[in-house]
Design a protein around this motif. Structure first.
Motif, PDB file in Angstrom:
ATOM      1  N   SER A  44      -4.276  14.529   5.132  1.00 11.54           N
ATOM      2  CA  SER A  44      -4.414  13.080   5.293  1.00 11.54           C
ATOM      3  C   SER A  44      -5.388  12.761   6.420  1.00 11.54           C
ATOM      4  CB  SER A  44      -3.054  12.426   5.564  1.00 11.54           C
ATOM      5  OG  SER A  44      -2.449  12.970   6.707  1.00 11.54           O
ATOM      6  N   LEU A  52       0.337  11.546   3.320  1.00 13.57           N
ATOM      7  CA  LEU A  52      -0.809  12.031   2.559  1.00 13.57           C
ATOM      8  C   LEU A  52      -1.056  11.167   1.325  1.00 13.57           C
ATOM      9  CD1 LEU A  52      -3.008  14.078   1.883  1.00 13.57           C
ATOM     10  CD2 LEU A  52      -1.230  15.558   0.896  1.00 13.57           C
ATOM     11  N   ASP A  85      -8.837  10.746   6.175  1.00 19.02           N
ATOM     12  CA  ASP A  85      -9.035   9.603   7.046  1.00 19.02           C
ATOM     13  C   ASP A  85     -10.317   9.763   7.862  1.00 19.02           C
ATOM     14  OD1 ASP A  85      -7.998   7.091   7.998  1.00 19.02           O
ATOM     15  OD2 ASP A  85      -7.534   8.075   9.894  1.00 19.02           O
ATOM     16  N   GLU A 134      -2.794   7.981   2.238  1.00 24.34           N
ATOM     17  CA  GLU A 134      -4.202   8.186   2.564  1.00 24.34           C
ATOM     18  C   GLU A 134      -5.047   8.352   1.304  1.00 24.34           C
ATOM     19  OE1 GLU A 134      -5.663   7.843   5.498  1.00 24.34           O
ATOM     20  OE2 GLU A 134      -3.679   7.263   6.216  1.00 24.34           O
TER      21      GLU A 134
END
Length: 477
Positions: free
Chosen positions: A218, A356, A222, A359
């Motif tokens: 994640s 996760l 990001d 994201e």
């Protein structure tokens, strides 16, 4: 691990000193360098940011958060994390060193080869700060972290300014980063000395990686998407335009990031210690959300309305193009603390899988936004960033509500009145001073009128929230 009121109070105070002092000094240095170097030098270094940031995610791999969350952490966990991070950092540096010519060719900037090979050394250096920072964070000892950060930025800034004044261009920014990283590591290891005393443990690695790998994925997503705008602008536009965007994003994100950093660094270990008491955890979460919103919203709206005179005053005509971008971006970045606090809850609950999943969903939305806005230019890309931030708020609060007693509507109901009051106050402030031609006077009038309006409107329509905030502040005394 339970934390006393004195620890919490000290944590907030020193975290604030760390964040605001560090960022304040950094801002002065950054603005001075920006005036000397101009947008092009900043644009060149910004082209490398995404690669350094991605390497940093791999080096940490979510192990830092896993260590903080783990209540029975021991020396095997610390040593295993260090060995793993060191090997990954050396691997990442080697990859970046060898791929520097490819990166330079991608951007069509040959000078990026040597810049990359030097600035990437910070990846290895920062590895030696991971465990000392984790140990200090667990005990809410932000005093020593503040000392290390301030020393680092002062030394790095001094070197950067000397090189900038002597015409070294982008190298001034690269050496500034390198010196800052080195000083930070040195001071942290003096104030919080630590050496690995255990061998690498497969069991410790499996335990930490079981939680951390989802944060790694994640975090990777990001980081890529947070920096992809710079990658695209650097490829399709000039280094000067990238410098404008990068400076706008930096200045607009700084206030929100500082305030959020103070709250997040202190509350994550505290919330983690409450993970087995749902009632206390939910109550602490909602109160944190309220306080963060009350502080961040007026700051970011204030930045939005004063962007043009602020840039004229601080950076001059050559940076004028960044002013409208700051106004746009600040309207999306004001949600940053709400995003961060919501995602903190998922980590505390041990739901790195949902972290996760969120994201991935958000990055799909950002991808569609980029496809639509890139052909329309940098301003349209910034508007797309703001739009995706509000869509992300809906997604974050939806999943947090599933894991707590705080419904999505309750969270939004908490935020909406403060948002409306802040927007009205900002409008009053802007109308009061936008026609004034003297930049510093325009800024003072706009901010004063906005702040006065905000205090009056909050007192009239959100009195209960103000009383609750005052009670919480008194409670830590």
């Amino acid at each position: 691990m339970k934390h006393s009121k004195q620890q919490v109070k000290s944590g907030f105070v020193w975290s604030a000193i760390d964040s605001f002092g560090n960022q304040g000094i950094g801002l002065v240095i950054s603005l001075t360098l920006a005036n000397i170097l101009g947008p092009s030098a900043y644009g060149l270094v910004a082209m490398l940011t995404i690669f350094i940031a991605i390497a940093g995610v791999f080096v940490n791999s979510g192990f830092g958060s896993a260590l903080i969350r783990k209540n029975d952490r021991d020396e095997k966990d610390f040593s295993t994390t260090f060995y793993f991070s060191l090997v990954v950092s050396l691997t990442c540096y080697s990859i970046l060193y060898l791929s520097a010519p490819v990166i330079a060719k991608f951007y069509q900037q040959t000078e990026l080869i040597n810049l990359m090979r030097v600035v990437a050394l910070t990846i290895i250096i920062n590895t030696f700060a991971i465990i000392p920072r984790v140990k200090l964070t667990v005990t809410l000892n932000f005093k020593n972290q503040a000392k290390a950060n301030v020393a680092a930025i002062l030394c790095g800034g001094f070197v950067g300014l000397i090189m900038a004044f002597n015409g070294f261009g982008a190298w001034a920014l690269v050496l500034q980063q390198l010196v800052s990283a080195t000083i930070s590591v040195a001071v942290l290891n003096v104030l919080s000395p630590w050496r690995p005393i255990e061998a690498f443990s497969k069991n410790a690695f499996k335990n930490l990686f079981g939680f951390g790998y989802k944060l790694l994925l994640s975090g990777l997503l990001d980081t890529i998407y947070n920096n992809i705008y710079g990658l695209i602008i650097g490829k399709h536009f000039s280094a000067t335009q990238l410098g404008m965007f990068n400076q706008a994003h930096k200045l607009s994100s700084m206030p929100s990031a500082m305030i959020t950093g103070v709250i997040q660094k202190v509350t994550y270990p505290i919330l983690s210690s409450m993970q087995n008491d749902s009632v206390k955890l939910d109550d602490a979460y909602l109160k944190t959300l309220k306080i963060a919103t009350m502080v961040v919203f007026p700051v970011m709206f204030g930045l939005c309305i004063i962007a043009e005179p602020l840039i004229n005053l601080l950076l001059g005509e050559k940076w004028k193009g960044s002013a409208p971008l700051i106004s746009i971006l600040s309207m999306g970045l004001l949600l940053y603390p709400i995003h961060a606090i919501n995602l903190n809850m998922l980590q505390v609950k041990g739901r790195s899988d949902l972290f996760l999943k969120i994201e991935v969903i958000k990055k799909i939305i950002i991808t569609f936004s980029l496809i639509i806005t890139v052909p329309l230019g940098i301003t349209a890309m910034c508007i797309g960033m703001v739009t995706t931030s509000y869509l992300a708020l809906i997604i974050n609060t939806y999943y947090t509500a599933k894991l707590s007693s705080i419904s999505q509507s309750k969270q939004l109901y908490t935020l909406l009145p403060i948002g409306l009051i802040t927007a009205l106050s900002a409008a009053i402030g802007y109308l009061s001073g936008f026609r004034i031609l003297i930049d510093w006077l325009s800024i003072i009038i706009m901010l004063a009128a906005s702040l006065f309006s905000y205090i009056v409107l909050m007192s009239l329509f959100q009195k209960k929230l103000l009383v609750e905030a005052k009670f919480l502040l008194n409670k830590t005394n």
